[in-house]
Design an enzyme around this catalytic site. Structure first.
Site, mmCIF file in Angstrom:
data_model
loop_
_atom_site.group_PDB
_atom_site.id
_atom_site.type_symbol
_atom_site.label_atom_id
_atom_site.label_comp_id
_atom_site.label_asym_id
_atom_site.label_seq_id
_atom_site.Cartn_x
_atom_site.Cartn_y
_atom_site.Cartn_z
ATOM 1 N N ASP A 46 -7.582 7.172 13.878
ATOM 2 C CA ASP A 46 -7.809 7.088 12.433
ATOM 3 C C ASP A 46 -8.260 5.686 12.023
ATOM 4 O OD1 ASP A 46 -7.924 8.121 9.884
ATOM 5 O OD2 ASP A 46 -5.826 7.714 9.430
ATOM 6 N N ALA A 93 0.855 -1.190 0.000
ATOM 7 C CA ALA A 93 0.000 0.000 0.000
ATOM 8 C C ALA A 93 0.885 1.232 0.000
ATOM 9 C CB ALA A 93 -0.931 0.002 1.218
#
Length: 549
Positions: free
Chosen positions: A275, A119
């Site tokens: 988050d 990622a």
């Protein structure tokens, strides 16, 4: 001779700054009316434009992707790709950074290192690797020169926020410069991978009691400020779990445990993963939830924890009056704050939350609406409440994936008693008890002496009670001005009456055929009246300007 970069107009810092400002202004104009655009290709273009502007803007896009209260769904969906699908940087740069940070060649430090990233995000990217002892790990590598680039971009954003605060109602109401500064501090922490490694250790210990949640731990010898190596979690992003696989999960149990874990982090531990978007929550192969990327964390003090707990319980139980009082108690007031209007808006928000179906309940959205309504009414809530609202908003979405009937309000009520009990036990620690005992000892030791002083003062008629009134000097000054004006008015009235009586006394001294002394009294009274009126007008005008300023 080749021109230097500083002399080359194409690479001039001034020209680059102008180009970036032009892009930023174009972007603002292009998307200033996002809610009303028919939007054929704009959502995807917004993500591309933010990515082109730089990592700070990409991070801003990531935050906006989790704020459906600010953007329409098609935009939040388009911005979601910025969470873990940003353009990667080259493996050659990765090699240079890893080897310089760890002080060893990749081939010596790792048994294998995949050159293709798993990622790529705004600040770094993740590669799969294997340690020499065979343990599978992931290596998070920070983008080259990203710290300086982010600092430069925040200077530009700070100028924009300063202008908006000074010239727009939105800026004054929401204090954009302060919000931007908090955002900058958050990203600065994310750029420190050693701090993130410590966050992984702390949150891992905090959530050890939850058997359905796992936090990958860092490999200490392979962590620096720009490289973070941690245990690899094999699983699937929660939003990509198929319906067939979801049927094998204990969705309601995992959703409830996840919500409980976050409430414990916020209201008891004081450090929480801030988050938890879909890209940071995985379903592992053993059917557990893995929390990834702890670069962005929130912190709450004991006093703030108590305030937040009151707000959450009041909102979840539909008690708008108590919720409004709790928010007002820890908010900063503007001079034009309107308590009545805020309580009215709170009543409408909480009523709307209570009126939703279980599957549509969203306590995160409600708290964000509370923060917005507070700002509209002149109350500036602490950043902790806004961060908690955003976190709960993301948790609500994850909870709906695990269990479509998940009710966050019921979860808050269900776990409130246990969380309060843990808070009390935490406050009843050995250190707190010792401190309280010492304070009580000092109080008890000095009490007889203080009582004897009071009794002696009463017996000797020496006891005095002094009351310090708020703004007493201003009140006394105002009373003196009133007394002076009344006295001046009485004197002028006496002059006029005396002059009228003297008009009947015949004297040789005359003015315009009237007794001179009487006319002199009339003129003195007229001048005095004019002076008094002018003085009153000027003083009232100055007082009005001072009150407005």
């Amino acid at each position: 001779m080749q021109p230097t970069a500083a002399a080359n107009p194409a690479t001039s810092p001034t020209l680059e700054r102008v180009q970036r400002w032009t892009k930023l202004a174009t972007l603002a104009w292009k998307y200033h009316d996002i809610p009303t655009q028919d939007g054929q290709a704009l959502p995807g273009q917004l993500a591309d434009d933010l990515e082109e502007l730089g990592p700070a803007f990409v991070k801003l896009g990531q935050v906006l992707s989790s704020r459906p209260d600010l953007l329409p769904p098609r935009y939040t969906k388009a911005l979601a790709r910025l969470q873990d699908n940003v353009k990667p940087f080259s493996f050659e740069e990765v090699t240079v950074i890893v080897e310089s940070e760890l002080g060893v060649r990749i081939s010596k430090g790792f048994a294998s290192f995949d050159p293709e990233p798993i990622a790529a995000a705004s600040l770094g990217q993740v590669h799969a690797a294997t340690l020499r002892d065979g343990r599978p790990v992931v290596v998070k590598v920070q983008r080259p020169e990203v710290a300086q680039q982010v600092a430069d971009e925040f200077k530009e954003l700070a100028q924009v926020a300063k202008f908006l605060d000074a010239h727009t109602e939105v800026g004054r109401r929401h204090r954009l410069r302060r919000v931007l500064e908090e955002f900058r501090a958050s990203i600065k922490e994310e750029l420190d991978y050693e701090r993130e490694a410590e966050n992984l250790r702390v949150v891992g210990r905090q959530l050890a009691q939850f058997d359905g949640i796992v936090v990958p731990q860092p490999i200490s010898d392979y962590c620096t400020g720009h490289v973070l190596t941690m245990e690899r979690v094999f699983g699937t992003k929660i939003t990509k779990v198929s319906a067939y696989s979801r049927a094998d999960l204990d969705g309601p149990g995992l959703a409830d445990q996840l919500f409980h874990a976050y409430l414990k982090q916020v209201l008891v531990d004081g450090l929480f993963h801030a988050d938890p978007h879909a890209g940071n929550v995985f379903i592992t192969q053993d059917k557990r939830l893995a929390l990834l990327d702890l670069g962005m964390v929130g912190r709450t003090t004991p006093d703030m924890q108590e305030h937040l707990l009151k707000v959450l319980i009041a909102v979840s139980e539909g008690r708008s009056e108590q919720a409004a009082d709790a928010v007002i108690a820890f908010s900063e007031r503007a001079p034009e704050s309107d308590t009545v209007q805020f309580k009215r808006l709170m009543g409408a928000l909480v009523a709307a939350q209570r009126g939703r179906a279980i599957g549509d309940a969203n306590v995160g959205t409600t708290l964000l609406d509370v923060s917005g309504s507070a700002a509209d009414c002149g109350f500036f809530v602490p950043s902790e409440l806004t961060l908690l609202a955003k976190t709960l908003l993301q948790l609500d979405e994850i909870g709906k994936v695990l269990d479509p009937a998940f009710d966050p309000n019921a979860a808050i009520r269900r776990h409130a008693a246990a969380l309060t009990s843990k808070r009390l036990k935490q406050e009843a620690s050995e250190g707190n008890l010792i401190a309280a005992a010492l304070e009580f000892k000092n109080f008890a030791a000095g009490l007889p002496q203080r009582v004897n002083r009071v009794m002696d003062a009463i017996a000797n008629r020496e006891l005095e009670i002094k009351v310090r009134a708020t703004d007493a000097a201003d009140i006394i000054e105002g009373m003196q001005k009133i007394a002076n004006r009344v006295t001046s008015g009485l004197i002028l009235a006496a002059l006029i009456i005396g002059a009228a009586l003297l008009m009947r006394v015949e004297t040789d001294f005359r003015i315009m055929g009237y007794p001179g002394f009487a006319i002199a009294c009339f003129m003195a009274a007229a001048l005095g009246a004019v002076y008094l009126l002018v003085n009153i007008f000027l003083q009232d005008r100055r007082a009005g300007k001072k009150q407005k300023g």
